[in-house]
Design a protein around this motif. Sequence first.
Motif, PDB file in Angstrom:
ATOM      1  N   ILE A 103       0.330   4.525  -0.588  1.00  0.00           N
ATOM      2  CA  ILE A 103      -0.614   3.648  -1.374  1.00  0.00           C
ATOM      3  C   ILE A 103      -0.699   2.254  -1.137  1.00  0.00           C
ATOM      4  O   ILE A 103      -1.725   1.634  -1.047  1.00  0.00           O
ATOM      5  N   LEU A 104       0.605   1.592  -0.992  1.00  0.00           N
ATOM      6  CA  LEU A 104       0.565   0.070  -1.021  1.00  0.00           C
ATOM      7  C   LEU A 104      -0.158  -0.228   0.624  1.00  0.00           C
ATOM      8  O   LEU A 104      -0.687  -1.174   0.735  1.00  0.00           O
ATOM      9  N   VAL A 126      -2.587   3.593 -11.259  1.00  0.00           N
ATOM     10  CA  VAL A 126      -2.270   2.432 -10.266  1.00  0.00           C
ATOM     11  C   VAL A 126      -3.557   2.158  -9.578  1.00  0.00           C
ATOM     12  O   VAL A 126      -3.397   0.865  -9.374  1.00  0.00           O
ATOM     13  N   GLU A 127      -4.506   2.916  -9.246  1.00  0.00           N
ATOM     14  CA  GLU A 127      -5.780   2.495  -8.623  1.00  0.00           C
ATOM     15  C   GLU A 127      -6.690   1.694  -9.494  1.00  0.00           C
ATOM     16  O   GLU A 127      -6.987   0.852  -8.947  1.00  0.00           O
ATOM     17  N   GLN A 128      -6.620   1.666 -10.874  1.00  0.00           N
ATOM     18  CA  GLN A 128      -7.081   0.619 -11.583  1.00  0.00           C
ATOM     19  C   GLN A 128      -6.521  -0.411 -11.650  1.00  0.00           C
ATOM     20  O   GLN A 128      -7.221  -1.716 -11.568  1.00  0.00           O
ATOM     21  N   LEU A 129      -5.229  -0.489 -11.539  1.00  0.00           N
ATOM     22  CA  LEU A 129      -4.356  -1.850 -11.403  1.00  0.00           C
ATOM     23  C   LEU A 129      -4.551  -2.554  -9.959  1.00  0.00           C
ATOM     24  O   LEU A 129      -4.910  -3.604 -10.020  1.00  0.00           O
ATOM     25  N   LEU A 130      -4.724  -1.860  -8.991  1.00  0.00           N
ATOM     26  CA  LEU A 130      -4.832  -2.334  -7.710  1.00  0.00           C
ATOM     27  C   LEU A 130      -6.268  -2.743  -7.606  1.00  0.00           C
ATOM     28  O   LEU A 130      -6.609  -3.821  -6.711  1.00  0.00           O
ATOM     29  N   ARG A 131      -7.341  -2.119  -8.318  1.00  0.00           N
ATOM     30  CA  ARG A 131      -8.701  -2.697  -8.149  1.00  0.00           C
ATOM     31  C   ARG A 131      -8.602  -4.034  -9.041  1.00  0.00           C
ATOM     32  O   ARG A 131      -9.499  -4.789  -8.543  1.00  0.00           O
TER      33      ARG A 131
END
Length: 211
Positions: free
Chosen positions: A18-19, A119-124
């Motif tokens: 992911i990272l 997590v995807e929302q946070l990375l966005r």
Amino acid sequence: MTTLTRQDLNFGQVVADILCEFLEVAIHLILYVREVYPSGIFQKKKKYNVPVQMSCHPELNQYIQDTLHCVKPLIEKNEAEKVVIVIMDKERHPVERFVFEISQPPLLSISSETLLSHVEQLLRAVILKISVCDAVLDNNPPGCTFTVLVHTREAATRNMEKIQVIKDFPWMVADEQEVHMQGSRLIPLKTMTSDLVKMQLYVEERAQKTS
């Protein structure tokens, strides 16, 4: 709610995947926003459901991919503390350092299958913050270049010579001038916290960018 250790479900590998995918997008976007390379070599794409700029230059893309391929095992073993994108002037003195501080919890609490989506929302949100960071940063001088640094935990540092994931792409100790910046100011950009990973992004900017 289920509580898992880092060994379960190959937790470290999931976080590293992911990272590293995120960091690839972030590096391309930083290089675009901070005008390290001409805008003509970038192409608009969509990631995390938002538009991003990705390089079309094969050699640049390969360098970024090779770098992250070497970073990945360190993240997987939770041995990487920071990944830093250093933008340097013609004399190779840093003018900006984009610092991604990474920490992983020893236990992972899974309450639903929405964890990765969260997590995807946070990375966005982090990507969106990078895309507008030029509003809080001064212009860089022409002719800048960049490099990627990784700050590792002490145990990992002792084994760095053994960790050569890609042939002819060895780890090297960073130059002192790449690590430390005189007369800099710190600009927090974004902090994200999840059960999977915690990350803080800030920029160290040199106060006087032109001599």
